[in-house]
Design a protein around this motif. Structure first.
Motif: not given
Length: 460
Positions: A182-194
């Motif tokens: 859950t933490s890894g995909f949470r941070e990945r969402e930050e990258v994908l949003h950018l």
């Protein structure tokens, strides 16, 4: 730990002299049958059929792990021969995600190929776009503007972070560390949003084009990137608290999936697996491209050569990527993002309409009502594409999984004659038997997760 390593210097001899000449039942051609659509051939590959047939001893069990399994890191089938809980024989079976991308590229223009190759390694699409376009540019003999080079580096490092986060998240899920997932995909969402803000899409961007970029970055790009860097610099250290010092996580990974440097070299393994064995081989340092020689960053290595070392290296590589991103933003050049040659520069010199799609009314008004030559040129460039001089090139770059290379062959036309990928997921997957044979069944999951194969790249 050498007892965990199967002998990678030997294997099935498939040469003419190595075949069993006494086997008169061997068929040299594939079986075929006639259908209403023509002849259909039945082709078998690999040696898992022999493995299944050979396992007749009562104490040996042959088990299929995957391809529909949550812990095989995608649509990967593993055929394991077991004695109790010990893996005595392991083979990988691939092809469940085959898309024919290489062959599809040969039936499209050079620009259209970008939309195909970006779907091979769908966790690192921008690396594929960059490598493919660098190959086309080498054939064309053109130099990409400095701003486009810098933005490519920026996007690739963002993509490296998102890919490593997925490796960490899915590896945690497969080993039962659901908080890591859950933490890894949470941070990945930050990258994908950018990435969506910078390129317009979360994945499969087709933003890097032959000659430069599809368009320039938005006006608030620097502000958004700096905000992202602050968030990641705050959150990445949390993974050390969550996983690195966690005794269960360490015990599941330390000493598992051992693969020393000589075995890596024998198998052609690159990326974090090779660096975890002690060899600081990173193409961004060894053979710099896109201006990587202008940025300061370290290539982390380890000599543990196990799954835990690969986890630590990927975590540190994300910190190094943030370091590169900050340098790119600080020294981002001004100027165009596409070559000036009007016969190649499409569609970067077009503008986007208010709906975020298509062309602006100003451009449509020009080509439709003011310049017949512009309309003809635009039509031919979109439908026919530009011609690329005859020749062949091989361009390698450092993807999150290792050396990603594109071999492109041109016959002088508007379409590639041949497109072939040196995909690191496909090559690195060869290390699976060497990592797993002699170990426990539970360790197979950790070993495959540490390889981090993307099956779209394996099968392509």
């Amino acid at each position: 730990m050498t007892e965990r390593l199967s002998d990678v210097t030997t294997g099935t001899d498939t040469s003419a002299t190595g075949r069993d000449s006494a086997d008169d039942t061997r068929t040299e051609v594939a079986e075929s049958r006639r259908t209403t659509e023509g002849t259909v051939y039945t082709v078998t590959g690999g040696d898992w059929d022999e493995v299944l047939a050979d396992a007749v001893h009562d104490e040996r069990i042959v088990m299929n792990l995957g391809p529909q399994h949550p812990s095989t890191h995608g649509v990967l089938r593993l055929v394991l021969e077991l004695e109790g809980e010990t893996v005595t024989h392991a083979r990988s079976v691939i092809g469940y995600l085959h898309t024919g991308i290489e062959k599809n590229c040969e039936y499209r223009t050079w620009v259209q190929g970008v939309t195909f190759i970006t779907r091979t390694d769908y966790l690192a699409p921008l690396h594929h776009e960059a490598a493919y376009c660098m190959g086309v540019e080498k054939l064309l003999g053109i130099t990409v503007p400095e701003r486009a080079q810098a933005v490519r580096v920026l996007l690739m490092e963002l993509n490296r972070i998102s890919s490593h986060l997925v490796a960490l998240a899915t590896g945690g899920m497969e080993l039962g560390a659901l908080t890591g997932m859950t933490s890894g995909f949470r941070e990945r969402e930050e990258v994908l949003h950018l990435l969506e803000h910078l390129t317009g899409l979360r994945m499969n961007h087709a933003f890097i084009r032959p000659g430069g970029l599809a368009q320039d970055l938005p006006v608030d790009a620097v502000e958004k990137i700096n905000s992202f860097v602050k968030i990641m610099e705050k959150r990445l250290p949390d993974y050390d608290k969550l996983l690195t010092g966690q005794p269960i996580w360490r015990n599941r990974l330390a000493g598992v999936g051992y693969l020393p440097v000589d075995a890596c070299i024998a198998l052609g393994i690159t990326g974090p697996i090779l660096r975890s064995a002690g060899l600081a081989w990173d193409l961004r340092k060894i053979e710099p491209y896109s201006g990587y020689e202008n940025y300061e960053f370290d290539v982390p290595t380890s000599n543990a050569a196990d799954c835990f070392a690969r986890y630590l290296l990927r975590l540190e590589e994300m910190h190094q990527s943030l370091r590169i991103i900050k340098q790119v933003v600080k020294s981002l050049p001004t100027g165009p993002v596409m070559v000036e040659d009007a016969k190649i520069a499409w569609p970067a010199q077009l503008t986007i309409g208010s709906d975020g799609m298509g062309n602006s009314l100003e451009h449509v008004r020009k080509i439709m009502g003011q310049s017949m030559e512009s309309l003809i040129h635009h039509f031919k460039l979109v439908t026919e594409g530009f011609k690329v001089p005859a020749g062949q090139v091989y361009v390698p770059i450092e993807s999150p999984r290792g050396e990603l290379g594109y071999h492109l062959v041109s016959d002088g036309g508007t379409r590639p004659m041949r497109v072939h990928l040196r995909e690191p997921s496909f090559v690195n997957l060869q290390s699976m038997p060497a990592m797993c044979e002699g170990g426990m069944v539970a360790d197979v999951i950790a070993a495959v997760a540490s390889i981090d194969p993307v099956m779209g790249g394996c099968d392509r």
